[in-house]
Design an enzyme around this catalytic site. Sequence first.
Site, PDB file in Angstrom:
ATOM      1  N   HIS A 190      -6.454   4.772   6.733  1.00 48.94           N
ATOM      2  CA  HIS A 190      -5.750   4.230   5.559  1.00 48.94           C
ATOM      3  C   HIS A 190      -4.968   5.324   4.834  1.00 48.94           C
ATOM      4  CE1 HIS A 190      -4.760   1.502   2.332  1.00 48.94           C
ATOM      5  NE2 HIS A 190      -5.422   2.206   1.431  1.00 48.94           N
ATOM      6  N   SER A 204       0.824  -1.211   0.000  1.00 48.54           N
ATOM      7  CA  SER A 204       0.000   0.000   0.000  1.00 48.54           C
ATOM      8  C   SER A 204       0.854   1.255   0.000  1.00 48.54           C
ATOM      9  CB  SER A 204      -0.874   0.042   1.255  1.00 48.54           C
ATOM     10  OG  SER A 204      -1.828  -0.970   1.202  1.00 48.54           O
ATOM     11  N   HIS A 256      -3.461   0.456  -4.734  1.00 48.12           N
ATOM     12  CA  HIS A 256      -2.972  -0.763  -5.391  1.00 48.12           C
ATOM     13  C   HIS A 256      -3.361  -0.698  -6.868  1.00 48.12           C
ATOM     14  CE1 HIS A 256      -1.501  -3.139  -1.968  1.00 48.12           C
ATOM     15  NE2 HIS A 256      -2.294  -2.323  -1.305  1.00 48.12           N
ATOM     16  N   MET A 311      -1.771  -6.698   7.174  1.00 51.63           N
ATOM     17  CA  MET A 311      -2.862  -7.510   6.608  1.00 51.63           C
ATOM     18  C   MET A 311      -2.448  -8.214   5.318  1.00 51.63           C
ATOM     19  SD  MET A 311      -5.900  -4.721   7.133  1.00 51.63           S
ATOM     20  CE  MET A 311      -5.936  -3.624   8.550  1.00 51.63           C
ATOM     21  N   SER A 312      -1.136  -8.405   5.116  1.00 46.91           N
ATOM     22  CA  SER A 312      -0.688  -8.989   3.837  1.00 46.91           C
ATOM     23  C   SER A 312       0.588  -9.796   4.050  1.00 46.91           C
ATOM     24  CB  SER A 312      -0.431  -7.863   2.829  1.00 46.91           C
ATOM     25  OG  SER A 312       0.659  -7.062   3.259  1.00 46.91           O
ATOM     26  N   TYR A 335      -8.858  -9.875   2.931  1.00 47.35           N
ATOM     27  CA  TYR A 335      -9.969  -9.035   3.421  1.00 47.35           C
ATOM     28  C   TYR A 335     -10.805  -8.441   2.293  1.00 47.35           C
ATOM     29  CZ  TYR A 335      -7.036  -4.848   2.608  1.00 47.35           C
ATOM     30  OH  TYR A 335      -6.255  -3.878   2.040  1.00 47.35           O
ATOM     31  N   GLU A 336     -10.276  -8.464   1.035  1.00 45.19           N
ATOM     32  CA  GLU A 336     -11.063  -7.958  -0.095  1.00 45.19           C
ATOM     33  C   GLU A 336     -12.176  -8.931  -0.465  1.00 45.19           C
ATOM     34  OE1 GLU A 336      -8.542  -6.068  -3.398  1.00 45.19           O
ATOM     35  OE2 GLU A 336      -7.048  -7.091  -2.167  1.00 45.19           O
ATOM     36  N   HIS A 372      -5.561  -9.077  -1.176  1.00 50.55           N
ATOM     37  CA  HIS A 372      -5.670  -9.345   0.259  1.00 50.55           C
ATOM     38  C   HIS A 372      -6.888 -10.237   0.495  1.00 50.55           C
ATOM     39  CE1 HIS A 372      -3.938  -5.306  -0.302  1.00 50.55           C
ATOM     40  NE2 HIS A 372      -3.177  -5.584   0.725  1.00 50.55           N
ATOM     41  N   ASN A 390       2.297   3.720  10.932  1.00 46.97           N
ATOM     42  CA  ASN A 390       1.612   4.213  12.141  1.00 46.97           C
ATOM     43  C   ASN A 390       2.033   3.360  13.329  1.00 46.97           C
ATOM     44  OD1 ASN A 390      -0.288   2.278  10.440  1.00 46.97           O
ATOM     45  ND2 ASN A 390      -0.705   1.901  12.601  1.00 46.97           N
ATOM     46  N   ALA A 399       2.968  -2.136   3.934  1.00 43.16           N
ATOM     47  CA  ALA A 399       2.777  -1.170   5.017  1.00 43.16           C
ATOM     48  C   ALA A 399       2.478  -1.959   6.284  1.00 43.16           C
ATOM     49  CB  ALA A 399       1.605  -0.259   4.678  1.00 43.16           C
TER      50      ALA A 399
HETATM   51  N1  HPA Z   1      -2.616  -2.744  11.445  1.00 38.75           N
HETATM   52  C1  HPA Z   1      -2.769  -3.590  10.403  1.00 38.75           C
HETATM   53  N2  HPA Z   1      -2.324  -3.334   9.185  1.00 38.75           N
HETATM   54  C2  HPA Z   1      -1.685  -2.171   8.976  1.00 38.75           C
HETATM   55  C3  HPA Z   1      -1.497  -1.247  10.010  1.00 38.75           C
HETATM   56  C4  HPA Z   1      -1.983  -1.545  11.306  1.00 38.75           C
HETATM   57  O1  HPA Z   1      -1.837  -0.770  12.272  1.00 38.75           O
HETATM   58  N3  HPA Z   1      -0.832  -0.194   9.452  1.00 38.75           N
HETATM   59  C5  HPA Z   1      -0.638  -0.477   8.154  1.00 38.75           C
HETATM   60  N4  HPA Z   1      -1.151  -1.679   7.845  1.00 38.75           N
END
Ligand code: HPA
Length: 275
Positions: free
Chosen positions: A244, A28, A59, A209-210, A83-84, A81, A233, A111
């Site tokens: 996001h 991402s 993406h 998440m990947s 989650y999609e 992903h 973050n 990320a």
């Molecule tokens: N959690 C999950 N996935 C992420 C995060 C997070 O804090 N930051 C970027 N991708």
Amino acid sequence: MTTHKPAAQVVRDAAAGRPPRVGIVLGSGLADIAGFIEQSIAIPYEDLPGFPVTTVEGHTGKLVIGDWAGTRVACMQGRFHVYEGHDPTDLALPIRTLGECGCDILLLTCAAGSLQQSMPPGSLVMLSDHINWSGVSPLAGPNDNSIGPRFVDLNRAYDPELRALLHQSAREISVALHDGIYIWCLGPNFETPAEIRAFRTLGADIVGMSTVPECLVARHWGMRVAAISVITNFAAGMQEELFHEETLAAGAGATPRLGRLIESFLSRLNTADSS
Ligand code: HPA
């Protein structure tokens, strides 16, 4: 089972007799890293039979083939992903396509959120290992023994030699590179503060998440894997609210640094090969 072979044929035809050796997956906010690739040809995912469709902002959905630091690469600009709504097993085909057309190394980027104060937003963290918290695997279901074993060993999921090369490269160009354990959560929601506290107890340093599903498919195939996260973050409970947009902005901010690191790594890979 949909096979990766037709997509690999499209890539081989586009590569004009010079097949890729290193596969790269951009996470991402990191799509612009593909701008480092020279003499590039971009194949939209729609033209690659069996490729799923990306739905996440940030993406792009193209496979970029070209030269980078003397190495032939195939770069997935945009990933899939679970989650999609994709079935976990759908994530296998793109990685097997890279393997089939000649990639024996896979470099994953993503990320991630940080669980450690010592790895603030903007940090680059190389995965030393992972925890699969998702409860799913892209390797579930019938196994094709011609591709890889039913039960995949994950003692060295992230290749020690590639990790050493990445550390050397980072030192050479004076880029700070941490090591950390990545925990894969299914998403798409961010985690709760209680989950993050639990994950820290389990030994996780970063959360995302990947990345893990692609690593699993690549290790099943026999590719060597390295992975680098851009910290976008602090994880839940360590900062107020998560967005996001923050992920996309931090990814863009880290693109030049991560691009230089990959470039230095690829040139070392070349040197390591020819010595
Ligand atoms: N959690 C999950 N996935 C992420 C995060 C997070 O804090 N930051 C970027 N991708």
